[in-house]
Design a protein around this motif. Structure first.
Motif, PDB file in Angstrom:
ATOM      1  N   PRO A 135       0.784  -1.250   0.060  1.00 47.17           N
ATOM      2  CA  PRO A 135      -0.003  -0.099   0.067  1.00 47.17           C
ATOM      3  C   PRO A 135       0.899   1.272  -0.235  1.00 47.17           C
ATOM      4  N   ARG A 136       0.383   2.409  -0.712  1.00 49.07           N
ATOM      5  CA  ARG A 136       1.386   3.534  -0.754  1.00 49.07           C
ATOM      6  C   ARG A 136       1.707   4.051   0.638  1.00 49.07           C
TER       7      ARG A 136
ATOM      8  N   HIS B 112       7.956   3.235   4.684  1.00 46.94           N
ATOM      9  CA  HIS B 112       8.582   2.400   5.552  1.00 46.94           C
ATOM     10  C   HIS B 112       9.428   1.095   5.100  1.00 46.94           C
ATOM     11  N   VAL B 113       9.200   0.769   3.919  1.00 45.39           N
ATOM     12  CA  VAL B 113       9.934  -0.413   3.305  1.00 45.39           C
ATOM     13  C   VAL B 113      11.188   0.360   2.988  1.00 45.39           C
ATOM     14  N   GLU B 114      11.414   1.633   2.505  1.00 45.27           N
ATOM     15  CA  GLU B 114      12.470   2.361   2.189  1.00 45.27           C
ATOM     16  C   GLU B 114      13.246   2.495   3.456  1.00 45.27           C
ATOM     17  N   TRP B 115      12.706   2.672   4.569  1.00 41.11           N
ATOM     18  CA  TRP B 115      13.496   2.948   6.062  1.00 41.11           C
ATOM     19  C   TRP B 115      14.034   1.470   6.428  1.00 41.11           C
TER      20      TRP B 115
ATOM     21  N   ARG C 245       9.438  -8.798   7.365  1.00 40.26           N
ATOM     22  CA  ARG C 245       8.247  -9.719   7.482  1.00 40.26           C
ATOM     23  C   ARG C 245       7.476  -9.349   8.409  1.00 40.26           C
ATOM     24  N   GLY C 246       6.412  -9.829   8.290  1.00 39.31           N
ATOM     25  CA  GLY C 246       5.342  -9.387   9.345  1.00 39.31           C
ATOM     26  C   GLY C 246       4.450  -8.159   9.038  1.00 39.31           C
ATOM     27  N   TRP C 247       4.750  -7.484   7.903  1.00 40.05           N
ATOM     28  CA  TRP C 247       3.900  -6.225   7.593  1.00 40.05           C
ATOM     29  C   TRP C 247       2.703  -7.044   6.581  1.00 40.05           C
TER      30      TRP C 247
END
Length: 164
Positions: A13-14, A19-22, A67-69
Motif C-alpha cells: 500500500p502507498r 517504511h519499506v525504504e526505511w 516480514r510481518g507486515w
C-alpha cells in the motif's frame, strides 16, 4: 566477501512504501529511495525492485526487516558466493515467509532433515507427499506471487551496490 541480490516488492500500500525504504536503508546502512510504480495485479498497491551488493547474510536481514507486515508481498534473493550458498525468501500476507537455500544454478537445496520430516508426515497419514514436497520447494508462494511477477514485467530496475 560480498554477494549480490535483488529485492522484489511485489505489492505494498502507498502508505507502507516509505517504511519499506526505511527498513531497507537500515539493513544496507545508507539512504535508499526506491522507484515505485503501480501494481496492476492489486489496484491501490505499488511495486518496486532493486539490486543490492553486500555481505552474505544480507538477504536474511532484508527479509527479517520486512516480514510481518500483513499487506506486503515481497521476495529477496541472494546469489551464492565463495563462502555462502544462495538464498531465496518469499513472503505473502496469506502464507507468511518462505526460505530456501539455493545452489549455484538457482536450484533449491532441501536439507535432508526436512525431507525426512516430510516423509514421516506422509507415512503417518498426516499429509500427501507431493504436497509436502511442493511446500519444501515454495510452490504455494510461487502460485500466489506469479500474477504479481507478471504484472511487473518490463518494470524499471534500480541497481544499488554497496560494499560492506
Amino acid at each position: 566477501m560480498t554477494t549480490r541480490g535483488v529485492l522484489y516488492v511485489h505489492s505494498a500500500p502507498r502508505a507502507l512504501c516509505p517504511h519499506v525504504e526505511w527498513a531497507v536503508a537500515g539493513v544496507l546502512g545508507g539512504r535508499v529511495q526506491l522507484d515505485w510504480i503501480r501494481q496492476p495485479a492489486a489496484p491501490g498497491t505499488w511495486r518496486s525492485e532493486f539490486s543490492w551488493q553486500a555481505r552474505p547474510g544480507t538477504a536474511s536481514k532484508l527479509a527479517s526487516a520486512l516480514r510481518g507486515w500483513d499487506l506486503l508481498r515481497f521476495e529477496v534473493t541472494a546469489e551464492p558466493s565463495p563462502t555462502a550458498e544462495g538464498e531465496r525468501y518469499s513472503s505473502t500476507p496469506a502464507l507468511g515467509i518462505f526460505h530456501a537455500v539455493t545452489g549455484m544454478h538457482g536450484d533449491i537445496l532441501v536439507p535432508e532433515d526436512r525431507l525426512r520430516a516430510a516423509l514421516a508426515r506422509s507415512a503417518g497419514g498426516e499429509t500427501d507427499l507431493a504436497a509436502e514436497i511442493a511446500k519444501l520447494l515454495g510452490k504455494p508462494w510461487d502460485d500466489e506471487l506469479e500474477s504479481f511477477r507478471h504484472a511487473g514485467e518490463g518494470a524499471p530496475v534500480r541497481w544499488l551496490h554497496q560494499v560492506v
